[in-house]
Design a protein around this motif. Structure first.
Motif, PDB file in Angstrom:
ATOM      1  N   ALA A  45       0.883  -1.283   0.023  1.00 34.70           N
ATOM      2  CA  ALA A  45      -0.001   0.070   0.107  1.00 34.70           C
ATOM      3  C   ALA A  45       0.773   0.981  -0.067  1.00 34.70           C
ATOM      4  N   VAL A  46       0.343   2.349  -0.601  1.00 37.91           N
ATOM      5  CA  VAL A  46       1.215   3.511  -0.659  1.00 37.91           C
ATOM      6  C   VAL A  46       0.329   4.668  -0.469  1.00 37.91           C
ATOM      7  N   SER A  65       4.104  14.816  -5.806  1.00 40.80           N
ATOM      8  CA  SER A  65       5.378  15.377  -5.688  1.00 40.80           C
ATOM      9  C   SER A  65       6.380  15.145  -6.718  1.00 40.80           C
ATOM     10  N   ALA A  66       7.492  15.896  -7.036  1.00 45.50           N
ATOM     11  CA  ALA A  66       8.130  15.642  -8.145  1.00 45.50           C
ATOM     12  C   ALA A  66       9.089  14.615  -7.788  1.00 45.50           C
ATOM     13  N   ALA A  67       9.083  13.898  -6.755  1.00 43.01           N
ATOM     14  CA  ALA A  67       9.974  12.803  -6.765  1.00 43.01           C
ATOM     15  C   ALA A  67       9.362  11.784  -7.652  1.00 43.01           C
ATOM     16  N   PRO A  68      10.376  10.764  -8.056  1.00 43.89           N
ATOM     17  CA  PRO A  68      10.037   9.607  -8.823  1.00 43.89           C
ATOM     18  C   PRO A  68       9.134   8.661  -8.315  1.00 43.89           C
ATOM     19  N   TRP A  69       8.469   7.996  -9.156  1.00 49.09           N
ATOM     20  CA  TRP A  69       7.473   7.088  -8.742  1.00 49.09           C
ATOM     21  C   TRP A  69       8.214   5.919  -7.937  1.00 49.09           C
ATOM     22  N   PRO A  70       7.843   5.601  -6.557  1.00 49.07           N
ATOM     23  CA  PRO A  70       8.524   4.994  -5.912  1.00 49.07           C
ATOM     24  C   PRO A  70       8.577   3.340  -6.294  1.00 49.07           C
ATOM     25  N   PHE A  71       7.810   2.857  -7.355  1.00 49.56           N
ATOM     26  CA  PHE A  71       8.006   1.451  -7.850  1.00 49.56           C
ATOM     27  C   PHE A  71       8.567   1.276  -9.126  1.00 49.56           C
ATOM     28  N   LYS A  91       0.785   6.662 -16.754  1.00 46.79           N
ATOM     29  CA  LYS A  91       1.815   5.896 -17.401  1.00 46.79           C
ATOM     30  C   LYS A  91       2.792   5.210 -16.411  1.00 46.79           C
ATOM     31  N   SER A  92       2.821   5.373 -15.214  1.00 41.95           N
ATOM     32  CA  SER A  92       3.800   4.798 -14.298  1.00 41.95           C
ATOM     33  C   SER A  92       2.800   3.645 -13.762  1.00 41.95           C
ATOM     34  N   ILE A  93       1.704   3.646 -13.575  1.00 45.08           N
ATOM     35  CA  ILE A  93       0.725   2.576 -13.178  1.00 45.08           C
ATOM     36  C   ILE A  93       0.729   1.541 -14.285  1.00 45.08           C
ATOM     37  N   GLU A  94       0.467   2.059 -15.423  1.00 44.23           N
ATOM     38  CA  GLU A  94       0.387   1.005 -16.618  1.00 44.23           C
ATOM     39  C   GLU A  94       1.835   0.378 -16.812  1.00 44.23           C
TER      40      GLU A  94
END
Length: 167
Positions: A45-46, A65-71, A91-94
């Motif tokens: 969970a995030v 935030s501007a931080a990269p996708w943690p996964f 896009k990150s989710i996909e």
């Protein structure tokens, strides 16, 4: 159906989730994380607010935030997103769905402003927007319009599967 109960849409498509890990995006208190953990699946969970969810690995992150996708580089058997919209994450989710991974997405759309929050168009999907955003996935179910449960709202819902990777 209390606020701690899993969404009807998630429950409807959950039988397709055959393997983990399952990612619960913007999990809040973790109603969906707990639901999938109870099905003996590995769940991550995030959320930006720290949570203690038994049997679930929790990652604290501000997804806006501007931080990269943690996964980045991780692949999930399923990704669940409910009552949350941050379009830059599509896009990150996909990209994080593994081969045959299931995406279950449900959030508010234009028209919901009549029922209260969210009413800001930045947080309301346009008609058909989830279909456009996840056009490369195989759509198994899509609905949009007014719902009465758990409270009156205008929502858009998608269940889709990532196709086998070519190559």
């Amino acid at each position: 159906m209390g606020p701690e109960s899993p969404s009807d849409w998630v429950v409807r498509w959950a039988p397709l989730v055959a393997r983990g890990p399952v990612l619960d995006v913007a999990s809040g208190a973790g109603r969906h994380a707990r639901f999938f953990a109870a099905r003996w699946l590995e769940v991550i969970a995030v959320d930006r607010e720290p949570q203690q969810i038994p049997g679930v690995r929790f990652v604290q992150a501000d997804l806006e935030s501007a931080a990269p996708w943690p996964f980045a580089g991780q692949r999930f058997g399923a990704i669940v997103v409910t009552n949350y919209l941050h379009r830059p994450l599509f896009k990150s989710i996909e990209d994080s769905l593994g081969e045959g991974g299931v995406l279950i997405y449900e959030t508010f759309m234009i028209g919901n402003e009549r029922f209260g929050r969210p009413s800001n168009p930045d947080f309301l999907l346009r008609p058909g927007e989830l279909l456009e955003a996840f056009a490369s996935l195989q759509v198994l179910g899509f609905e949009q319009g007014q719902v009465e449960r758990p409270k009156p709202a205008v929502t858009q819902r998608l269940c889709a599967v990532s196709a086998a990777k070519k190559g």
